[in-house]
Design an enzyme around this catalytic site. Structure first.
Site, PDB file in Angstrom:
ATOM      1  N   ASN A 184      -3.746   2.595  -0.688  1.00 51.81           N
ATOM      2  CA  ASN A 184      -2.481   3.156  -1.181  1.00 51.81           C
ATOM      3  C   ASN A 184      -1.458   2.994  -0.057  1.00 51.81           C
ATOM      4  O   ASN A 184      -1.505   3.717   0.929  1.00 51.81           O
ATOM      5  CB  ASN A 184      -2.677   4.636  -1.538  1.00 51.81           C
ATOM      6  CG  ASN A 184      -1.367   5.311  -1.911  1.00 51.81           C
ATOM      7  OD1 ASN A 184      -0.346   4.647  -2.094  1.00 51.81           O
ATOM      8  ND2 ASN A 184      -1.398   6.636  -2.032  1.00 51.81           N
ATOM      9  N   TRP A 185      -0.557   2.043  -0.251  1.00 53.09           N
ATOM     10  CA  TRP A 185       0.402   1.746   0.828  1.00 53.09           C
ATOM     11  C   TRP A 185       1.485   2.807   0.949  1.00 53.09           C
ATOM     12  O   TRP A 185       2.213   2.838   1.936  1.00 53.09           O
ATOM     13  CB  TRP A 185       1.080   0.390   0.576  1.00 53.09           C
ATOM     14  CG  TRP A 185       0.209  -0.797   0.790  1.00 53.09           C
ATOM     15  CD1 TRP A 185      -1.144  -0.800   1.031  1.00 53.09           C
ATOM     16  CD2 TRP A 185       0.620  -2.167   0.775  1.00 53.09           C
ATOM     17  NE1 TRP A 185      -1.598  -2.095   1.161  1.00 53.09           N
ATOM     18  CE2 TRP A 185      -0.527  -2.949   1.011  1.00 53.09           C
ATOM     19  CE3 TRP A 185       1.843  -2.809   0.581  1.00 53.09           C
ATOM     20  CZ2 TRP A 185      -0.484  -4.341   1.062  1.00 53.09           C
ATOM     21  CZ3 TRP A 185       1.900  -4.190   0.628  1.00 53.09           C
ATOM     22  CH2 TRP A 185       0.746  -4.948   0.869  1.00 53.09           C
ATOM     23  N   LYS A 186       1.631   3.615  -0.076  1.00 51.85           N
ATOM     24  CA  LYS A 186       2.728   4.597  -0.105  1.00 51.85           C
ATOM     25  C   LYS A 186       4.055   3.852   0.117  1.00 51.85           C
ATOM     26  O   LYS A 186       4.178   2.694  -0.298  1.00 51.85           O
ATOM     27  CB  LYS A 186       2.486   5.712   0.911  1.00 51.85           C
ATOM     28  CG  LYS A 186       1.086   6.317   0.744  1.00 51.85           C
ATOM     29  CD  LYS A 186       0.847   7.549   1.530  1.00 51.85           C
ATOM     30  CE  LYS A 186      -0.591   8.026   1.300  1.00 51.85           C
ATOM     31  NZ  LYS A 186      -0.893   9.284   1.971  1.00 51.85           N
TER      32      LYS A 186
ATOM     33  N   SER B  57      -7.658  10.453   5.504  1.00 52.90           N
ATOM     34  CA  SER B  57      -8.056   9.988   6.838  1.00 52.90           C
ATOM     35  C   SER B  57      -9.371   9.208   6.837  1.00 52.90           C
ATOM     36  O   SER B  57     -10.183   9.335   7.756  1.00 52.90           O
ATOM     37  CB  SER B  57      -8.115  11.150   7.832  1.00 52.90           C
ATOM     38  OG  SER B  57      -6.835  11.747   7.954  1.00 52.90           O
TER      39      SER B  57
ATOM     40  N   GLU C 227      -8.919  13.986  -2.951  1.00 49.99           N
ATOM     41  CA  GLU C 227      -8.158  13.879  -1.710  1.00 49.99           C
ATOM     42  C   GLU C 227      -7.757  15.275  -1.232  1.00 49.99           C
ATOM     43  O   GLU C 227      -6.728  15.805  -1.674  1.00 49.99           O
ATOM     44  CB  GLU C 227      -6.892  13.049  -1.936  1.00 49.99           C
ATOM     45  CG  GLU C 227      -7.142  11.633  -2.421  1.00 49.99           C
ATOM     46  CD  GLU C 227      -5.995  10.688  -2.047  1.00 49.99           C
ATOM     47  OE1 GLU C 227      -6.302   9.622  -1.527  1.00 49.99           O
ATOM     48  OE2 GLU C 227      -4.822  11.031  -2.246  1.00 49.99           O
TER      49      GLU C 227
ATOM     50  N   GLY D 191      -5.085   5.472   2.819  1.00 48.79           N
ATOM     51  CA  GLY D 191      -3.652   5.390   3.104  1.00 48.79           C
ATOM     52  C   GLY D 191      -3.413   4.573   4.363  1.00 48.79           C
ATOM     53  O   GLY D 191      -3.471   3.339   4.359  1.00 48.79           O
ATOM     54  N   GLY D 192      -3.183   5.278   5.480  1.00 49.13           N
ATOM     55  CA  GLY D 192      -2.808   4.639   6.752  1.00 49.13           C
ATOM     56  C   GLY D 192      -3.644   3.426   7.132  1.00 49.13           C
ATOM     57  O   GLY D 192      -3.092   2.373   7.483  1.00 49.13           O
TER      58      GLY D 192
ATOM     59  N   GLU E 166       1.234  13.947  -2.835  1.00 45.39           N
ATOM     60  CA  GLU E 166       2.628  13.792  -2.384  1.00 45.39           C
ATOM     61  C   GLU E 166       3.580  13.835  -3.570  1.00 45.39           C
ATOM     62  O   GLU E 166       4.684  14.372  -3.473  1.00 45.39           O
ATOM     63  CB  GLU E 166       2.773  12.478  -1.587  1.00 45.39           C
ATOM     64  CG  GLU E 166       2.128  12.612  -0.213  1.00 45.39           C
ATOM     65  CD  GLU E 166       1.527  11.326   0.340  1.00 45.39           C
ATOM     66  OE1 GLU E 166       1.838  10.242  -0.177  1.00 45.39           O
ATOM     67  OE2 GLU E 166       0.724  11.423   1.296  1.00 45.39           O
TER      68      GLU E 166
ATOM     69  N   GLY F  98      -3.442  11.983   6.037  1.00 45.36           N
ATOM     70  CA  GLY F  98      -2.528  11.616   7.114  1.00 45.36           C
ATOM     71  C   GLY F  98      -2.641  12.505   8.347  1.00 45.36           C
ATOM     72  O   GLY F  98      -1.797  12.460   9.228  1.00 45.36           O
TER      73      GLY F  98
ATOM     74  N   HIS G 260      -0.931  11.991  -7.285  1.00 42.48           N
ATOM     75  CA  HIS G 260      -1.134  12.064  -5.829  1.00 42.48           C
ATOM     76  C   HIS G 260      -0.486  13.354  -5.315  1.00 42.48           C
ATOM     77  O   HIS G 260       0.574  13.764  -5.796  1.00 42.48           O
ATOM     78  CB  HIS G 260      -0.529  10.834  -5.141  1.00 42.48           C
ATOM     79  CG  HIS G 260      -0.961  10.714  -3.722  1.00 42.48           C
ATOM     80  ND1 HIS G 260      -0.414  11.485  -2.719  1.00 42.48           N
ATOM     81  CD2 HIS G 260      -1.922   9.957  -3.137  1.00 42.48           C
ATOM     82  CE1 HIS G 260      -1.021  11.187  -1.574  1.00 42.48           C
ATOM     83  NE2 HIS G 260      -1.940  10.263  -1.806  1.00 42.48           N
TER      84      HIS G 260
HETATM   85  P1  13P Z   1      -4.572   8.661   4.662  1.00 43.69           P
HETATM   86  O1  13P Z   1      -5.728   7.703   4.573  1.00 43.69           O
HETATM   87  O2  13P Z   1      -3.408   8.104   5.434  1.00 43.69           O
HETATM   88  O3  13P Z   1      -4.987  10.017   5.107  1.00 43.69           O
HETATM   89  O4  13P Z   1      -4.002   8.821   3.163  1.00 43.69           O
HETATM   90  C1  13P Z   1      -4.873   9.098   2.126  1.00 43.69           C
HETATM   91  C2  13P Z   1      -4.138   9.024   0.850  1.00 43.69           C
HETATM   92  O5  13P Z   1      -3.251   9.836   0.598  1.00 43.69           O
HETATM   93  C3  13P Z   1      -4.475   7.934  -0.080  1.00 43.69           C
HETATM   94  O6  13P Z   1      -3.898   8.111  -1.319  1.00 43.69           O
END
Ligand code: 13P
Length: 255
Positions: free
Chosen positions: A9-11, A213, A167, A234-235, A99, A173, A97
């Site tokens: 997930n690149w956000k 993470s 999640e 994510g990251g 967010e 993050g 999600h």
């Molecule tokens: P991180 O891997 O950066 O913690 O993000 C997870 C995430 O929100 C994937 O949707």
């Protein structure tokens, strides 16, 4: 046995040229791999669907969106609908999600409408659920998860390729991953909920990914757990070496 899914997930990250560079590097690294039932999904910002499809069309990499409107068409400035995603041949779409729940007030009811819209257009949803730190500390994690599941899947036939992503918000993050024991406990709880509400057969089919993470150094321990079927990353999905390493770990565990 369920296959493993490694989803990125690149956000809201990467410019067009960074996207191109990433795709070039990733495909160079994955072209010779025997994926052995490991499925790769990339969820870029919607502007980049076309270039992502150009790179992935003859490869075993799927493209997903990060969000969809609950409406099919109309005066909803800035939104993208399920028929639009379908017209771009997208395979998956993330919904719910944390967010989006936090910054865009996405409720379980809205998540439910979005899932229905996606299913109507044959796009497989990746449905995110998870508790906050204060909910975990209060000991109500399972209540929160159950409520999110009941709300998201109200009147939905789970006998489709729906993917669930657990999640925990406190792990996203932050560099604080849930331990494999903590994650497995909730994944098992989710699978048992599916068994109870639907059937054993469906529960055995549904993929439940972990997100929060997840990194090259902890992915193995997490996906070794019987109810963890991969990751929503994510990251670490933004850096080709890291994403590629995580794909390699998944492949090695499926050999
Ligand atoms: P991180 O891997 O950066 O913690 O993000 C997870 C995430 O929100 C994937 O949707």
């Amino acid at each position: 046995m369920r296959d493993l899914i490694i989803a990125g997930n690149w956000k809201m990250n990467k410019t067009f040229s960074e996207t191109e560079e990433f795709l070039l590097e990733l495909t160079k690294r994955t072209d010779d791999k025997q994926l052995n039932d490991v499925k790769i999904i990339i969820c870029p910002p919607s502007l980049y669907f076309e270039i992502c499809s150009d790179f992935t069309q003859d490869r075993e990499i799927s493209i997903g969106a990060q969000n969809v409107s609950e409406h099919e068409f109309g005066a909803y400035t800035g939104e993208i609908s399920a028929p639009m995603l379908s017209s771009m041949d997208l395979d998956n779409c993330i919904v719910g999600h944390s967010e989006r729940r936090k910054y865009f007030a996405e409720s379980d009811k809205i998540v439910n409408s979005k899932i229905k819209s996606l299913l109507e257009y044959d796009i497989d949803p990746i449905v995110c659920i998870g508790e906050s730190l204060s909910q975990r500390e209060k000991g109500i994690t399972k209540d929160v998860i159950q409520q999110q599941l009941s709300g998201a899947f109200k009147d939905i036939d789970l006998n489709s390729n729906i993917i669930i992503a657990y999640e925990p918000i406190w792990a996203i993050g932050t560099g604080k991953t849930a331990s494999s024991k903590q994650a497995q406990e909730i994944h098992k709880f989710i699978r048992n909920w599916i068994k109870k509400e639907y059937s054993n057969k469906i529960a055995e089919k549904v993929h439940i990914l972990y997100g929060g993470s997840m990194k090259p150094h902890n992915i193995e321990e997490l996906i070794k757990q019987p109810d963890i079927d991969g990751g929503l990353i994510g990251g670490a999905s933004l850096v080709t070496e890291k994403f590629n390493k995580m794909i390699d770990v998944a492949i090695s565990m499926r050999k």
